[in-house]
Design a protein around this motif. Structure first.
Motif, PDB file in Angstrom:
ATOM      1  N   LEU A 111     -29.099 -20.846  -3.514  1.00 45.78           N
ATOM      2  CA  LEU A 111     -29.249 -22.167  -4.114  1.00 45.78           C
ATOM      3  C   LEU A 111     -28.587 -23.219  -3.236  1.00 45.78           C
ATOM      4  CD1 LEU A 111     -28.905 -21.820  -7.881  1.00 45.78           C
ATOM      5  CD2 LEU A 111     -29.072 -24.057  -6.873  1.00 45.78           C
TER       6      LEU A 111
ATOM      7  N   SER B  76     -30.422 -26.121  -1.139  1.00 49.44           N
ATOM      8  CA  SER B  76     -30.066 -27.510  -1.437  1.00 49.44           C
ATOM      9  C   SER B  76     -29.654 -28.233  -0.162  1.00 49.44           C
ATOM     10  CB  SER B  76     -28.910 -27.577  -2.443  1.00 49.44           C
ATOM     11  OG  SER B  76     -29.246 -26.891  -3.616  1.00 49.44           O
TER      12      SER B  76
ATOM     13  N   PHE C 180     -32.682 -28.989   1.730  1.00 51.97           N
ATOM     14  CA  PHE C 180     -33.396 -30.062   1.049  1.00 51.97           C
ATOM     15  C   PHE C 180     -32.793 -31.417   1.419  1.00 51.97           C
ATOM     16  CE2 PHE C 180     -33.756 -32.919  -2.599  1.00 51.97           C
ATOM     17  CZ  PHE C 180     -35.122 -32.954  -2.756  1.00 51.97           C
TER      18      PHE C 180
ATOM     19  N   ILE D  18     -39.964 -28.601   0.547  1.00 54.20           N
ATOM     20  CA  ILE D  18     -40.009 -29.358  -0.708  1.00 54.20           C
ATOM     21  C   ILE D  18     -39.603 -30.803  -0.443  1.00 54.20           C
ATOM     22  CG2 ILE D  18     -39.036 -29.557  -3.033  1.00 54.20           C
ATOM     23  CD1 ILE D  18     -38.739 -26.478  -2.989  1.00 54.20           C
TER      24      ILE D  18
ATOM     25  N   ARG E 179     -42.268 -33.934  -1.109  1.00 53.57           N
ATOM     26  CA  ARG E 179     -42.037 -34.777  -2.277  1.00 53.57           C
ATOM     27  C   ARG E 179     -42.739 -36.132  -2.181  1.00 53.57           C
ATOM     28  NH1 ARG E 179     -37.939 -36.386  -4.971  1.00 53.57           N
ATOM     29  NH2 ARG E 179     -37.110 -37.499  -3.177  1.00 53.57           N
TER      30      ARG E 179
ATOM     31  N   MET F 193     -46.468 -35.874  -3.198  1.00 55.18           N
ATOM     32  CA  MET F 193     -46.771 -35.117  -4.407  1.00 55.18           C
ATOM     33  C   MET F 193     -47.986 -35.643  -5.148  1.00 55.18           C
ATOM     34  SD  MET F 193     -43.493 -33.956  -6.569  1.00 55.18           S
ATOM     35  CE  MET F 193     -42.789 -35.541  -6.705  1.00 55.18           C
TER      36      MET F 193
ATOM     37  N   ILE G 158     -42.036 -24.291  -3.942  1.00 62.26           N
ATOM     38  CA  ILE G 158     -41.311 -24.251  -5.218  1.00 62.26           C
ATOM     39  C   ILE G 158     -41.471 -22.882  -5.860  1.00 62.26           C
ATOM     40  CG2 ILE G 158     -41.525 -25.022  -7.625  1.00 62.26           C
ATOM     41  CD1 ILE G 158     -41.530 -27.830  -6.730  1.00 62.26           C
TER      42      ILE G 158
ATOM     43  N   LEU H 108     -39.506 -20.134  -3.730  1.00 65.92           N
ATOM     44  CA  LEU H 108     -38.049 -20.197  -3.869  1.00 65.92           C
ATOM     45  C   LEU H 108     -37.616 -19.787  -5.277  1.00 65.92           C
ATOM     46  CD1 LEU H 108     -35.269 -21.022  -2.811  1.00 65.92           C
ATOM     47  CD2 LEU H 108     -35.789 -23.376  -3.402  1.00 65.92           C
ATOM     48  N   SER H 109     -38.305 -20.344  -6.289  1.00 69.93           N
ATOM     49  CA  SER H 109     -37.920 -20.043  -7.659  1.00 69.93           C
ATOM     50  C   SER H 109     -38.077 -18.558  -7.961  1.00 69.93           C
ATOM     51  CB  SER H 109     -38.765 -20.852  -8.642  1.00 69.93           C
ATOM     52  OG  SER H 109     -38.699 -22.204  -8.313  1.00 69.93           O
TER      53      SER H 109
ATOM     54  N   ILE I 113     -35.125 -16.593  -6.474  1.00 69.18           N
ATOM     55  CA  ILE I 113     -33.843 -16.790  -7.166  1.00 69.18           C
ATOM     56  C   ILE I 113     -33.866 -16.144  -8.552  1.00 69.18           C
ATOM     57  CG2 ILE I 113     -32.300 -18.540  -8.124  1.00 69.18           C
ATOM     58  CD1 ILE I 113     -32.621 -20.155  -5.717  1.00 69.18           C
TER      59      ILE I 113
ATOM     60  N   PRO J 200     -33.207 -24.054  -8.696  1.00 67.91           N
ATOM     61  CA  PRO J 200     -32.391 -25.126  -8.112  1.00 67.91           C
ATOM     62  C   PRO J 200     -32.713 -26.469  -8.762  1.00 67.91           C
ATOM     63  CG  PRO J 200     -33.438 -23.820  -6.401  1.00 67.91           C
ATOM     64  CD  PRO J 200     -33.954 -23.310  -7.691  1.00 67.91           C
ATOM     65  N   GLU J 201     -31.679 -27.324  -8.849  1.00 71.64           N
ATOM     66  CA  GLU J 201     -31.861 -28.620  -9.514  1.00 71.64           C
ATOM     67  C   GLU J 201     -32.942 -29.454  -8.848  1.00 71.64           C
ATOM     68  OE1 GLU J 201     -27.984 -30.141  -9.029  1.00 71.64           O
ATOM     69  OE2 GLU J 201     -27.167 -28.372  -9.999  1.00 71.64           O
ATOM     70  N   PHE J 202     -32.987 -29.410  -7.510  1.00 74.87           N
ATOM     71  CA  PHE J 202     -33.970 -30.270  -6.859  1.00 74.87           C
ATOM     72  C   PHE J 202     -35.388 -29.807  -7.154  1.00 74.87           C
ATOM     73  CE2 PHE J 202     -32.925 -27.163  -3.569  1.00 74.87           C
ATOM     74  CZ  PHE J 202     -34.148 -26.834  -3.026  1.00 74.87           C
ATOM     75  N   VAL J 203     -35.525 -28.493  -7.443  1.00 79.29           N
ATOM     76  CA  VAL J 203     -36.847 -27.989  -7.802  1.00 79.29           C
ATOM     77  C   VAL J 203     -37.235 -28.452  -9.199  1.00 79.29           C
ATOM     78  CG1 VAL J 203     -38.159 -25.920  -8.317  1.00 79.29           C
ATOM     79  CG2 VAL J 203     -36.746 -26.006  -6.269  1.00 79.29           C
TER      80      VAL J 203
ATOM     81  N   THR K 270     -38.006 -32.085  -9.087  1.00 77.39           N
ATOM     82  CA  THR K 270     -39.302 -32.375  -8.467  1.00 77.39           C
ATOM     83  C   THR K 270     -40.448 -32.063  -9.431  1.00 77.39           C
ATOM     84  OG1 THR K 270     -38.319 -31.805  -6.353  1.00 77.39           O
ATOM     85  CG2 THR K 270     -40.698 -31.937  -6.423  1.00 77.39           C
TER      86      THR K 270
END
Lengths: 295, 319
Positions: free
Chosen positions: A223, A227, A230, A246, A250, A253, A264, A267-268, A271, B143-146, B149
């Motif tokens: 994470l 970040s 990012f 990402i 952005r 988008m 997204i 990565l998600s 995790i 993650p927060e940025f995900v 977004t």
């Protein structure tokens, strides 16, 4: 001697196999482990299986929606999003893959030592640990990264150092907890030496806690790494990385959602996979983490 | 009791002192100083020496630390190296904005989290529990940025309900940040709710399995009376500490969210200061954030001591 150590190592292997089997027997554990294994496999194999060059820029191909040729479409420089998504976890996995064990080892070592030694040193060092924990993680890391650069040789030790500090606390608490139990005093009563007690009675018990802690640290580190990417302080372009992708996507988008959604999802899913696997590992080892707040 | 609270206060003060030492030493160890950053390529010879003596950088580290810490104690955080403005003034606006964001997230998040935590804990393993517990895992691991977004994509681009980016200048009064501040508030509240919900849930489950709850059930006490009179007061105690951690996080660690939404809070100021190598600002913000962290946690510790008679006597016996 060799027979004994062989028996011990096969015993250990059986134990590990048992834990993995236990984890796989829970649906969430199975999903988590499969996701992690899938991502690790992709990260290793991706240079050979990706359909395009990850840095091949093309003006004609800018913002192509998903199609037969580019199944996740193309990005703002006409690069293939599928290729970049497949390769986007490599850097993150390498950095966190090295930094996590390093953090757990150094934090665990100091923590166990403090738990055993106690006294003045323990008191003083724990105050310093508290002080470090009261500073926001991103501030500590950014100051080092801005000064020394964003290469692997900076990111790995930085992450390992700062993520090892909370491990000190956990390892110390686990040591204090185990030391107070009956089997330690009975080993002492049997006349075992200090070293033998630490090695045979204490370490195996603390090690379980450390394993679970390591699994959780891994997801938090991932994470943190993404970040940083990012925010523009991690991987440098054109190396593909999910956090960076990402950040790039952005701005577009509104008319190119595929470009932001692919990294997204990648990565998600990694995790969440790590978290599910860590939860299953905690349950398989009989450690209750539900009460602990994140740090 | 009072002795214990005093002990906690002393420990907190010591921690803040150590933090200030770490912050100062950390900046000191880094190569370069405010003058080399400010002068860049011209940083040599007379210009550098003049700049250093002007800012007092030619004195010993201990002397400068004592001056810095002493001034910070009375609210003087020094002068920004980049813009020559008073840091206290610059930080003031940003702190206000961060407070607005944190307050909104807390008002949205904490009641929701406690309500849902109790609900899922009391209805353990039923569909409603599974739905909320699973969503909570998603909300706290992504993650927060995900999540930010995704929220911008859905609520501001596809549905067009709220703006996805803050354009109000930092000095504007709080009221002008609406409606731009709504989406960042919601994202923060979401992450926060997930953490508190999980804790409250497991705490409710634990308490409801306790002997005294069983005893009350056997005595024929109505279910809702057991829940509200016996279980919840005990189950919610651990939540105090998590809420405290959350407040500390909201005031110091929401850098990523602020960057995503372009929100002019403390976090973005910190990032900008680090990028510009404006070290006095970095030091000041680090000190503020660390003090808030220690203070809020201290407050939570004392509060749970006061509210929990068992903890009180346990510590009294120990000391």
């Amino acid at each position: 001697m060799t027979a004994v150590s062989e028996a011990r190592s096969t015993g250990r292997l059986l134990l590990i196999a048992g834990v993995i089997k236990d984890m796989a027997s829970r649906p969430s554990g199975l999903i988590g482990m499969s996701l992690v294994a899938f991502h690790v496999l992709i990260a290793i194999l991706s240079p050979w299986i990706v359909p395009y060059d990850y840095k091949a820029v093309s003006v004609e191909l800018m913002f192509n929606p998903p199609s037969g040729n580019h199944i996740f479409g193309t990005d703002h420089l006409g690069r293939d999003v599928f290729t970049r998504t497949l390769m986007g976890g490599r850097e993150a996995l390498v950095v966190t893959g090295f930094a996590t064990p390093l953090a757990v080892i150094w934090g665990g070592f100091i923590g166990i030592l403090l738990g055993l030694v106690g006294g003045r040193i323990d008191e003083v060092l724990m105050r310093i640990v508290d002080a470090f924990l009261s500073l926001p993680w991103i501030l500590k890391m950014l100051v080092l990264i801005v000064t020394f650069g964003t290469g692997l040789e900076v990111l790995i030790p930085t992450l390992a150092f700062f993520y090892g500090i909370p491990v000190i606390r956990i390892a110390r608490a686990a040591t204090l907890d185990v030391v107070a139990r009956d089997f330690i005093s009975s080993a002492r009563a049997r006349g075992h030496s200090r070293l033998a007690i630490v090695r045979r009675e204490l370490l195996p018990n603390v090690l379980d806690v450390m394993l679970v802690e390591g699994a959780m640290r891994w997801s938090w580190m991932l994470l943190a790494f993404s970040s940083l990417s990012f925010l523009g302080f991690g991987v440098s372009p054109p190396t593909p990385d999910w956090g960076l992708m990402i950040a790039d996507a952005r701005g577009y988008m509104a008319f190119a959602p595929w470009f932001v959604l692919a990294p997204i999802i990648a990565l998600s899913s990694l995790i969440i996979g790590i978290n599910l696997a860590a939860d299953a590992l905690a349950k398989a080892l009989g450690i209750d983490r539900s009460q602990k707040a994140p740090q | 009791m009072i002795k214990m609270i005093l002990r906690r206060l002393a420990l907190g003060a010591i921690t803040v002192c150590i933090v200030s030492g770490i912050i100062f030493a950390g900046v000191e160890i880094l190569p370069g100083d405010a003058c080399t950053a400010f002068l860049e390529r011209n940083a040599q010879g007379v210009a550098l020496a003049n700049c250093r003596s002007e800012l007092g950088l030619d004195r010993s580290a201990t002397e400068r630390y004592l001056e810095w810490a002493g001034n910070a104690l009375v609210g003087d955080l020094g002068i920004s190296a980049g813009s020559s403005r008073s840091i206290a003034e610059m930080v003031g606006d940003r702190l206000n904005n961060s407070l607005l964001l944190a307050l909104g997230a807390l008002i949205l998040g904490v009641p929701t989290a406690i309500f849902l935590g109790c609900l899922t804990g009391l209805r353990r393993d039923r569909p409603i529990d599974l739905v909320f517990s699973t969503s909570a895992i998603f909300a706290m691991t992504i993650p927060e940025f995900v999540s930010a977004t995704i929220m911008i994509l859905i609520f501001s681009i596809w549905l067009g309900w709220v703006p996805g980016i803050v354009l109000t200048p930092a000095q504007a009064p709080s009221i002008e940040f609406f409606p731009e501040v709504i989406l960042p508030m919601v994202v923060l509240a979401l992450v926060m709710t997930a953490h508190i919900l999980r804790l409250v849930r497991s705490s409710v489950i634990e308490v409801m399995a306790g002997d005294y709850v069983q005893m009350a059930t056997l005595k024929g006490v109505p279910y809702w009376q057991i829940v509200f009179r016996h279980a919840l007061p005990n189950a919610l105690l651990p939540a105090i500490n998590v809420v405290a951690l959350t407040i500390a996080w909201l005031l110091g660690g929401v850098v990523v969210i602020e960057v995503v939404f372009n929100y002019p809070g403390l976090g973005r100021m910190m990032i900008d200061a680090i990028s510009d190598r404006d070290l006095p600002i970095v030091q000041a913000i680090a000190l503020i954030v660390a003090t808030v962290y220690v203070g809020v946690n201290l407050f939570a510790d004392v509060l749970s001591l006061i509210l929990n008679p068992r903890l009180r006597t346990m510590y009294a016996r120990k000391s």
